[in-house]
Write a protein that holds these residues in place. Structure first.
Motif, short mmCIF file in Angstrom:
data_model
loop_
_atom_site.label_atom_id
_atom_site.label_comp_id
_atom_site.label_asym_id
_atom_site.label_seq_id
_atom_site.Cartn_x
_atom_site.Cartn_y
_atom_site.Cartn_z
N LEU A 1 0.85 -1.20 0.00
CA LEU A 1 0.00 0.00 0.00
C LEU A 1 0.88 1.25 0.00
O LEU A 1 2.03 1.20 0.45
CB LEU A 1 -0.87 0.04 1.26
CG LEU A 1 -1.96 -1.00 1.41
CD1 LEU A 1 -2.53 -0.95 2.83
CD2 LEU A 1 -3.07 -0.76 0.40
N PRO A 2 0.34 2.37 -0.46
CA PRO A 2 1.07 3.63 -0.29
C PRO A 2 1.36 3.85 1.21
O PRO A 2 0.59 3.40 2.07
CB PRO A 2 0.10 4.69 -0.81
CG PRO A 2 -0.84 3.95 -1.71
CD PRO A 2 -0.95 2.57 -1.14
N GLU A 3 2.43 4.54 1.52
CA GLU A 3 2.85 4.72 2.92
C GLU A 3 1.74 5.32 3.79
O GLU A 3 1.54 4.87 4.92
CB GLU A 3 4.09 5.61 2.98
CG GLU A 3 4.66 5.71 4.37
CD GLU A 3 5.96 6.51 4.43
OE1 GLU A 3 6.28 6.98 5.52
OE2 GLU A 3 6.62 6.66 3.39
N ALA A 4 1.01 6.30 3.28
CA ALA A 4 -0.06 6.92 4.07
C ALA A 4 -1.13 5.90 4.44
O ALA A 4 -1.71 5.96 5.53
CB ALA A 4 -0.68 8.09 3.30
N GLU A 5 -1.39 4.94 3.56
CA GLU A 5 -2.40 3.93 3.86
C GLU A 5 -1.87 2.82 4.76
O GLU A 5 -2.62 2.23 5.53
CB GLU A 5 -3.01 3.39 2.57
CG GLU A 5 -3.87 4.44 1.90
CD GLU A 5 -4.58 3.97 0.65
OE1 GLU A 5 -4.17 2.94 0.07
OE2 GLU A 5 -5.54 4.64 0.25
N GLN A 6 -0.57 2.56 4.71
CA GLN A 6 0.03 1.65 5.69
C GLN A 6 -0.14 2.24 7.09
O GLN A 6 -0.50 1.53 8.05
CB GLN A 6 1.52 1.42 5.40
CG GLN A 6 1.79 0.65 4.14
CD GLN A 6 3.28 0.52 3.87
OE1 GLN A 6 4.07 0.26 4.78
NE2 GLN A 6 3.67 0.70 2.61
N GLU A 7 0.13 3.53 7.20
CA GLU A 7 -0.03 4.22 8.48
C GLU A 7 -1.49 4.25 8.91
O GLU A 7 -1.79 4.14 10.10
CB GLU A 7 0.54 5.64 8.38
CG GLU A 7 2.05 5.65 8.22
CD GLU A 7 2.62 7.02 7.86
OE1 GLU A 7 1.86 8.02 7.85
OE2 GLU A 7 3.83 7.08 7.59
N LEU A 8 -2.40 4.35 7.95
CA LEU A 8 -3.83 4.35 8.26
C LEU A 8 -4.25 2.99 8.83
O LEU A 8 -5.02 2.92 9.80
CB LEU A 8 -4.64 4.68 7.00
CG LEU A 8 -6.10 5.04 7.20
CD1 LEU A 8 -6.23 6.35 7.98
CD2 LEU A 8 -6.81 5.15 5.86
N MET A 9 -3.74 1.91 8.26
CA MET A 9 -4.04 0.58 8.79
C MET A 9 -3.52 0.43 10.22
O MET A 9 -4.19 -0.11 11.09
CB MET A 9 -3.43 -0.51 7.88
CG MET A 9 -4.08 -0.64 6.52
SD MET A 9 -5.80 -1.20 6.55
CE MET A 9 -5.61 -2.88 7.11
N GLU A 10 -2.33 0.94 10.47
CA GLU A 10 -1.77 0.88 11.82
C GLU A 10 -2.60 1.72 12.78
O GLU A 10 -2.85 1.33 13.92
CB GLU A 10 -0.31 1.34 11.82
CG GLU A 10 0.34 1.32 13.18
CD GLU A 10 0.30 -0.04 13.88
OE1 GLU A 10 0.22 -0.06 15.14
OE2 GLU A 10 0.34 -1.09 13.21
N ALA A 11 -3.07 2.88 12.33
CA ALA A 11 -3.92 3.72 13.17
C ALA A 11 -5.23 3.00 13.51
O ALA A 11 -5.73 3.09 14.64
CB ALA A 11 -4.21 5.05 12.47
#
Length: 177
Positions: free
Chosen positions: A19-29
């Motif tokens: 996934l794009p980095e922002a969406e990887q971070e979104l999954m972690e959030a």
């Protein structure tokens, strides 16, 4: 009589790292948001994270109530809060993750897991009421909202639009004469 077949297109990412980095971070959030849920009855903790057009992320967890079904799903909690507080900001995407609780009834909060114990996340998709609520915001902003859902093998399934999950949808256009 004619049968109509409806098809939707979802994208499957074998690993979250694709996934794009922002969406990887979104999954972690969204995973972190499961720790804020209050699920003493189902012991099923759901977290949702919303990414706005400016990069801001907001999260919420499901909130249960003894007067079931008076609680609130994670997706509805976060989308309504964002809509009420940032009505002019576009929602780019939402991630949804679930986790079974690790203990008895009640909130299993920040100390969950204990030494050597891993959190286990489960795939989940928005319920029908949440899909309808998300669709309302997609319709309101006249732009699709990308939905990210964890797969059983740890990958991610992505819908480019909430309307994909409600192919025979009902929205504000149906109320107009």
């Amino acid at each position: 009589m004619n049968k109509v077949q409806l098809n939707i297109c979802l994208t499957s990412y074998p690993t979250e790292s694709e996934l794009p980095e922002a969406e990887q971070e979104l999954m972690e959030a969204a995973r972190r948001a499961t720790r804020k849920s209050y699920a003493p009855y189902s012991n099923f903790h759901v977290g949702a994270a919303v990414l706005l057009e400016d990069g801001t992320v907001f999260t919420a967890g499901n909130q249960e109530n003894a007067a079931f079904p008076s609680g609130s799903c994670a997706e509805q909690s976060v989308i309504y809060w964002v809509g009420a507080n940032y009505p002019d900001k576009l929602i780019k995407s939402i991630a949804v993750v679930a986790r079974p609780g690790l203990g008895g009834p009640g909130r299993d909060g920040p100390g969950l897991g204990g030494p050597g114990q891993q959190e286990e996340y489960k795939p989940v998709s928005p319920c029908g009421a949440c899909r309808q609520s998300l669709l309302e915001y997609e319709h309101r902003q006249r732009q699709p909202i990308r939905l990210l859902m964890m797969q059983p093998d740890g990958g991610v399934i992505v819908s480019e639009s909430i309307s994909n999950l409600l192919p025979v949808k009902f929205d504000a256009d149906d109320l107009r004469g």
